[in-house]
Design an enzyme around this catalytic site. Structure first.
Site, short mmCIF file in Angstrom:
data_model
loop_
_atom_site.label_atom_id
_atom_site.label_comp_id
_atom_site.label_asym_id
_atom_site.label_seq_id
_atom_site.Cartn_x
_atom_site.Cartn_y
_atom_site.Cartn_z
N LYS A 11 8.90 1.91 -10.46
CA LYS A 11 8.16 2.96 -10.46
C LYS A 11 8.80 4.24 -10.82
O LYS A 11 10.16 4.18 -10.37
CB LYS A 11 7.15 3.05 -9.07
CG LYS A 11 6.41 1.87 -8.87
CD LYS A 11 5.38 1.82 -7.72
CE LYS A 11 4.54 0.80 -7.63
NZ LYS A 11 3.61 0.87 -6.64
N TYR A 51 -4.11 -0.90 -12.91
CA TYR A 51 -4.71 -0.64 -11.49
C TYR A 51 -6.23 -0.85 -11.66
O TYR A 51 -6.82 -0.46 -10.59
CB TYR A 51 -4.22 0.40 -11.04
CG TYR A 51 -2.58 0.31 -10.52
CD1 TYR A 51 -2.38 -0.67 -9.69
CD2 TYR A 51 -1.64 0.93 -10.76
CE1 TYR A 51 -1.04 -0.85 -9.20
CE2 TYR A 51 -0.24 0.77 -10.48
CZ TYR A 51 0.06 -0.10 -9.63
OH TYR A 51 1.39 -0.06 -9.25
N ASN A 114 6.24 4.13 -3.81
CA ASN A 114 7.16 2.79 -2.96
C ASN A 114 8.03 1.99 -3.90
O ASN A 114 8.12 0.75 -3.60
CB ASN A 114 5.93 2.07 -2.47
CG ASN A 114 4.94 1.43 -3.07
OD1 ASN A 114 4.90 1.54 -4.26
ND2 ASN A 114 4.28 0.80 -2.31
N HIS A 117 6.66 -2.42 -8.00
CA HIS A 117 5.42 -3.15 -7.95
C HIS A 117 5.73 -4.56 -8.39
O HIS A 117 6.83 -4.74 -9.10
CB HIS A 117 4.64 -2.92 -9.00
CG HIS A 117 3.65 -3.74 -9.60
ND1 HIS A 117 2.35 -4.07 -8.75
CD2 HIS A 117 3.56 -4.89 -10.51
CE1 HIS A 117 1.60 -5.17 -9.23
NE2 HIS A 117 2.34 -5.57 -10.28
N GLU A 128 -0.78 -9.34 -16.07
CA GLU A 128 0.14 -8.21 -16.01
C GLU A 128 1.27 -8.28 -17.08
O GLU A 128 1.53 -7.41 -17.81
CB GLU A 128 0.84 -8.01 -14.63
CG GLU A 128 -0.21 -7.54 -13.61
CD GLU A 128 0.28 -7.55 -12.13
OE1 GLU A 128 -0.68 -7.28 -11.28
OE2 GLU A 128 1.21 -7.93 -11.62
P1 RTP Z 1 1.87 -3.00 -5.98
O1 RTP Z 1 0.50 -3.56 -6.69
O2 RTP Z 1 2.32 -1.91 -6.51
O3 RTP Z 1 3.10 -3.99 -5.99
O4 RTP Z 1 1.90 -2.95 -4.38
P2 RTP Z 1 1.06 -3.92 -3.49
O5 RTP Z 1 0.58 -5.32 -3.73
O6 RTP Z 1 2.01 -4.02 -2.29
O7 RTP Z 1 -0.18 -2.99 -3.05
P3 RTP Z 1 -1.65 -2.88 -3.50
O8 RTP Z 1 -2.57 -3.30 -2.38
O9 RTP Z 1 -1.73 -3.68 -4.59
O10 RTP Z 1 -1.91 -1.49 -3.69
C1 RTP Z 1 -1.19 -0.86 -5.11
C2 RTP Z 1 -0.47 0.46 -4.70
O11 RTP Z 1 -1.48 1.24 -4.19
C3 RTP Z 1 -1.00 2.26 -3.27
N1 RTP Z 1 -1.54 2.27 -1.96
N2 RTP Z 1 -1.89 3.23 -1.40
N3 RTP Z 1 -2.62 4.76 0.58
C4 RTP Z 1 -2.97 3.64 0.78
O12 RTP Z 1 -3.67 3.26 1.78
C5 RTP Z 1 -2.59 2.70 -0.34
N4 RTP Z 1 -2.80 1.45 -0.57
C6 RTP Z 1 -2.30 1.21 -1.56
C7 RTP Z 1 0.37 1.71 -3.17
O13 RTP Z 1 1.45 2.53 -3.60
C8 RTP Z 1 0.41 0.20 -3.78
O14 RTP Z 1 1.93 -0.06 -4.09
MG MG Z 2 -0.68 -5.10 -5.80
#
Ligand code: RTP
Ligand code: MG
Length: 143
Positions: A11, A51, A114, A117, A128
């Site tokens: 990222k 997203y 973070n 991804h 994706e």
């Molecule tokens: P990613 O898709 O980026 O790999 O991350 P992930 O699966 O661990 O998390 P996901 O639930 O898919 O969320 C995508 C991205 O959105 C941001 N996020 N912010 N503030 C919040 O509560 C929150 N929750 C998610 C994070 O940057 C996450 O990587």
């Molecule tokens: Mg995710």
């Protein structure tokens, strides 16, 4: 053990902090092969499309704004159980909860920025990968 492909993003925060090589080293050290790779700077439309599943979530606007704030590296990783293996290398979404030695523990500052991804399932990996790479841009290893 199944050989899988997964989709990965370094990222904008991690690219800006010059962590591309360190993160690629983690993938390769874990036995994952980088079989496609490029740097892109997402448009708002590209980030919203990628997203789309989160479009109703309160953090969607901030997420799109962050993901368009600078260039990212996108890559396809191949290896045994690559989807889960990459999620383990990455650590928890919130770096405060990420296990020691994971990418997010070492390189992420916050849940919003973070570092990486990774696809969360084989079906999303397929979608994706196709979102960013044409078939001819993916180079499976022959040796
Ligand atoms: P990613 O898709 O980026 O790999 O991350 P992930 O699966 O661990 O998390 P996901 O639930 O898919 O969320 C995508 C991205 O959105 C941001 N996020 N912010 N503030 C919040 O509560 C929150 N929750 C998610 C994070 O940057 C996450 O990587
Ligand atoms: Mg995710």
């Amino acid at each position: 053990m199944a050989i899988e492909r997964t989709f990965s993003i370094i990222k904008p925060d991690a690219v800006a902090k010059n962590h591309i090589g360190a993160i690629y080293n983690r993938f390769e050290s874990a036995g994952l092969k980088i079989i496609a790779s490029k740097m892109v700077h997402l448009t708002k439309e590209q980030a919203e499309g990628f997203y789309a599943e989160h479009s109703e979530r309160p953090f969607f606007g901030a997420l799109v704004s962050f993901m368009t704030s600078g260039p990212i590296m996108v890559q396809v990783l191949e290896g045994e159980n690559a989807v889960l293996a990459n999620r383990e290398i990455m650590g928890a979404t919130n770096p405060a909860q990420a296990a020691r030695g994971t990418l997010r523990a070492d390189y992420a500052d916050s849940i919003d920025e973070n570092a990486v991804h990774g696809s969360d399932a084989l079906a999303s990996a397929e979608r994706e990968i196709a979102y960013f790479f044409a078939a001819g841009e993916i180079c499976p290893r022959t040796r």
